[in-house]
Design a protein around this motif. Sequence first.
Motif, PDB file in Angstrom:
ATOM      1  N   LYS A   1       0.827  -1.199   0.000  1.00 50.32           N
ATOM      2  CA  LYS A   1       0.000   0.000   0.000  1.00 50.32           C
ATOM      3  C   LYS A   1       0.862   1.249   0.000  1.00 50.32           C
ATOM      4  N   GLU A   2       1.950   1.217   0.776  1.00 49.70           N
ATOM      5  CA  GLU A   2       2.847   2.371   0.808  1.00 49.70           C
ATOM      6  C   GLU A   2       3.545   2.537  -0.538  1.00 49.70           C
ATOM      7  N   PHE A   3       3.840   1.431  -1.237  1.00 48.74           N
ATOM      8  CA  PHE A   3       4.552   1.498  -2.524  1.00 48.74           C
ATOM      9  C   PHE A   3       3.662   2.103  -3.600  1.00 48.74           C
ATOM     10  N   LEU A   4       2.325   1.778  -3.551  1.00 53.21           N
ATOM     11  CA  LEU A   4       1.393   2.270  -4.552  1.00 53.21           C
ATOM     12  C   LEU A   4       0.770   3.604  -4.175  1.00 53.21           C
ATOM     13  N   PHE A   5       1.159   4.207  -3.074  1.00 53.53           N
ATOM     14  CA  PHE A   5       0.585   5.479  -2.652  1.00 53.53           C
ATOM     15  C   PHE A   5       1.218   6.621  -3.450  1.00 53.53           C
ATOM     16  N   PHE A   6       0.338   7.499  -4.001  1.00 55.94           N
ATOM     17  CA  PHE A   6       0.827   8.657  -4.742  1.00 55.94           C
ATOM     18  C   PHE A   6       0.259   9.911  -4.101  1.00 55.94           C
ATOM     19  N   SER A   7       1.052  10.933  -4.118  1.00 52.64           N
ATOM     20  CA  SER A   7       0.576  12.220  -3.615  1.00 52.64           C
ATOM     21  C   SER A   7      -0.333  12.858  -4.655  1.00 52.64           C
ATOM     22  N   ARG A   8      -1.017  13.967  -4.282  1.00 57.21           N
ATOM     23  CA  ARG A   8      -1.909  14.639  -5.212  1.00 57.21           C
ATOM     24  C   ARG A   8      -1.168  15.135  -6.440  1.00 57.21           C
ATOM     25  N   GLY A   9      -0.014  15.670  -6.254  1.00 60.64           N
ATOM     26  CA  GLY A   9       0.771  16.177  -7.391  1.00 60.64           C
ATOM     27  C   GLY A   9       1.186  15.046  -8.335  1.00 60.64           C
ATOM     28  N   GLU A  10       1.528  13.887  -7.738  1.00 60.77           N
ATOM     29  CA  GLU A  10       1.931  12.763  -8.585  1.00 60.77           C
ATOM     30  C   GLU A  10       0.742  12.235  -9.372  1.00 60.77           C
ATOM     31  N   ARG A  11      -0.446  12.220  -8.741  1.00 64.09           N
ATOM     32  CA  ARG A  11      -1.625  11.755  -9.461  1.00 64.09           C
ATOM     33  C   ARG A  11      -1.944  12.672 -10.630  1.00 64.09           C
ATOM     34  N   ARG A  12      -1.803  13.979 -10.457  1.00 62.24           N
ATOM     35  CA  ARG A  12      -2.031  14.925 -11.551  1.00 62.24           C
ATOM     36  C   ARG A  12      -1.049  14.665 -12.709  1.00 62.24           C
ATOM     37  N   GLY A  13       0.202  14.449 -12.318  1.00 59.11           N
ATOM     38  CA  GLY A  13       1.216  14.195 -13.357  1.00 59.11           C
ATOM     39  C   GLY A  13       0.897  12.943 -14.170  1.00 59.11           C
ATOM     40  N   ILE A  14       0.398  11.885 -13.471  1.00 64.57           N
ATOM     41  CA  ILE A  14       0.046  10.641 -14.175  1.00 64.57           C
ATOM     42  C   ILE A  14      -1.108  10.883 -15.122  1.00 64.57           C
ATOM     43  N   LEU A  15      -2.142  11.649 -14.674  1.00 62.56           N
ATOM     44  CA  LEU A  15      -3.287  11.938 -15.539  1.00 62.56           C
ATOM     45  C   LEU A  15      -2.876  12.737 -16.764  1.00 62.56           C
ATOM     46  N   VAL A  16      -2.003  13.711 -16.548  1.00 66.52           N
ATOM     47  CA  VAL A  16      -1.524  14.512 -17.680  1.00 66.52           C
ATOM     48  C   VAL A  16      -0.769  13.622 -18.668  1.00 66.52           C
ATOM     49  N   LEU A  17       0.052  12.699 -18.178  1.00 69.85           N
ATOM     50  CA  LEU A  17       0.819  11.794 -19.050  1.00 69.85           C
ATOM     51  C   LEU A  17      -0.114  10.901 -19.870  1.00 69.85           C
ATOM     52  N   ILE A  18      -1.158  10.365 -19.184  1.00 67.40           N
ATOM     53  CA  ILE A  18      -2.122   9.510 -19.898  1.00 67.40           C
ATOM     54  C   ILE A  18      -2.852  10.306 -20.968  1.00 67.40           C
ATOM     55  N   ALA A  19      -3.271  11.530 -20.619  1.00 70.10           N
ATOM     56  CA  ALA A  19      -3.972  12.374 -21.593  1.00 70.10           C
ATOM     57  C   ALA A  19      -3.080  12.668 -22.793  1.00 70.10           C
ATOM     58  N   GLY A  20      -1.799  12.905 -22.528  1.00 69.93           N
ATOM     59  CA  GLY A  20      -0.866  13.185 -23.631  1.00 69.93           C
ATOM     60  C   GLY A  20      -0.723  11.989 -24.570  1.00 69.93           C
ATOM     61  N   ILE A  21      -0.639  10.787 -23.974  1.00 74.21           N
ATOM     62  CA  ILE A  21      -0.517   9.569 -24.807  1.00 74.21           C
ATOM     63  C   ILE A  21      -1.754   9.385 -25.673  1.00 74.21           C
ATOM     64  N   VAL A  22      -2.954   9.591 -25.082  1.00 70.95           N
ATOM     65  CA  VAL A  22      -4.203   9.450 -25.837  1.00 70.95           C
ATOM     66  C   VAL A  22      -4.255  10.450 -26.984  1.00 70.95           C
ATOM     67  N   LEU A  23      -3.887  11.715 -26.703  1.00 75.05           N
ATOM     68  CA  LEU A  23      -3.896  12.736 -27.749  1.00 75.05           C
ATOM     69  C   LEU A  23      -2.916  12.405 -28.864  1.00 75.05           C
ATOM     70  N   LEU A  24      -1.772  11.815 -28.489  1.00 73.44           N
ATOM     71  CA  LEU A  24      -0.773  11.449 -29.502  1.00 73.44           C
ATOM     72  C   LEU A  24      -1.322  10.393 -30.465  1.00 73.44           C
ATOM     73  N   PHE A  25      -1.985   9.386 -29.935  1.00 72.51           N
ATOM     74  CA  PHE A  25      -2.576   8.348 -30.789  1.00 72.51           C
ATOM     75  C   PHE A  25      -3.713   8.891 -31.635  1.00 72.51           C
ATOM     76  N   LEU A  26      -4.572   9.751 -31.016  1.00 78.54           N
ATOM     77  CA  LEU A  26      -5.682  10.315 -31.766  1.00 78.54           C
ATOM     78  C   LEU A  26      -5.213  11.228 -32.886  1.00 78.54           C
ATOM     79  N   SER A  27      -4.133  11.971 -32.643  1.00 81.62           N
ATOM     80  CA  SER A  27      -3.619  12.866 -33.681  1.00 81.62           C
ATOM     81  C   SER A  27      -3.168  12.075 -34.904  1.00 81.62           C
ATOM     82  N   GLY A  28      -2.542  10.910 -34.675  1.00 79.59           N
ATOM     83  CA  GLY A  28      -2.139  10.065 -35.806  1.00 79.59           C
ATOM     84  C   GLY A  28      -3.340   9.579 -36.604  1.00 79.59           C
TER      85      GLY A  28
END
Length: 310
Positions: A6-33
């Motif tokens: 549980k401690e290993f998978l715990f992310f802070s609020r800032g880290e969760r935002r960064g992960i969401l932004v990364l996922i959104a970027g990957i989705v946009l990259l595929f959609l743009s193609g």
Amino acid sequence: MGNPLKEFLFFSRGERRGILVLIAGIVLLFLSGYFYTLLHDRRELSEEEKREQTAALREYDGFIRSVHRPARTPLHDKGQYAAHPEEVAVPVPFDPNRADSITLRRAGLPAWIARNILRYRSKGGRFRKTENFRKVYGLTEEQYRTLAPYIYFTAEDSVRETASLYRLPQAGKDSIYKYPAGTVLDLNRADTAELKRIPGIGSGTARLIAGYRQRLGGFYRIEQLQDIHLDYQRLQEWFTVAPSEVRRINLNRTGTERLRHHPYINFYQAKAFTEYRKKRGKLHSLKPFALYEEFTEADLERIGHYVCFE
């Protein structure tokens, strides 16, 4: 003690935002193609691009046709397969007064000469003897000499020729003497002059027998005259056959091209002989080929008279 997973998978609020932004970027990259491809396909091609695309499709179609060769077609009456699509035409016996365009093409004639023959016949023209075939428009002397031994005439077409030959010599006239009843010739040794002296056999039929005998390597029984559409029952009283006169083909030394030109061996059977020899060594009999789909029992029986394994 806390759960280490549980401690290993715990992310802070800032880290969760960064992960969401990364996922959104990957989705946009595929959609743009995807959208780029969609818009590019809708764009009207230039003339140069259309020509390149057409050339590429033509090249691809040519490749596909070269890969997918026509399937072998069984011949129901003999259990064999049709000739290889690219093999050179080998003359076959034919009646010039009755043969259709397919038979004439199989005999080795170009399509336009076959059409000339059919047009000549449609206007009432008839071939009375083999020499008449030399006058076909467009036929070269070399083609005539090649086909002459394979030309024959059915009974009603050759009545005149037979009647003119079936007579005794007369003074001052050029005639052919016919053998009397009881004469017997060796079918494997008689030349065309001797064959023509058999009642009912004219020049064309004599050449047909001699030509087919050459291709076979000799007859091993009188019934083989059926292969060239002759009535063996009417002729059997005039002939004897010595099977020892047959010329045999050495299956351990002869190549595919030579084998496939024998009347009893088609392309696929010749290929089976040479491929077996390459993979398993020297041949000693025809027994292994009883399991091959290219051969029937009748095929192996008649081929056996013309092969050896030296």
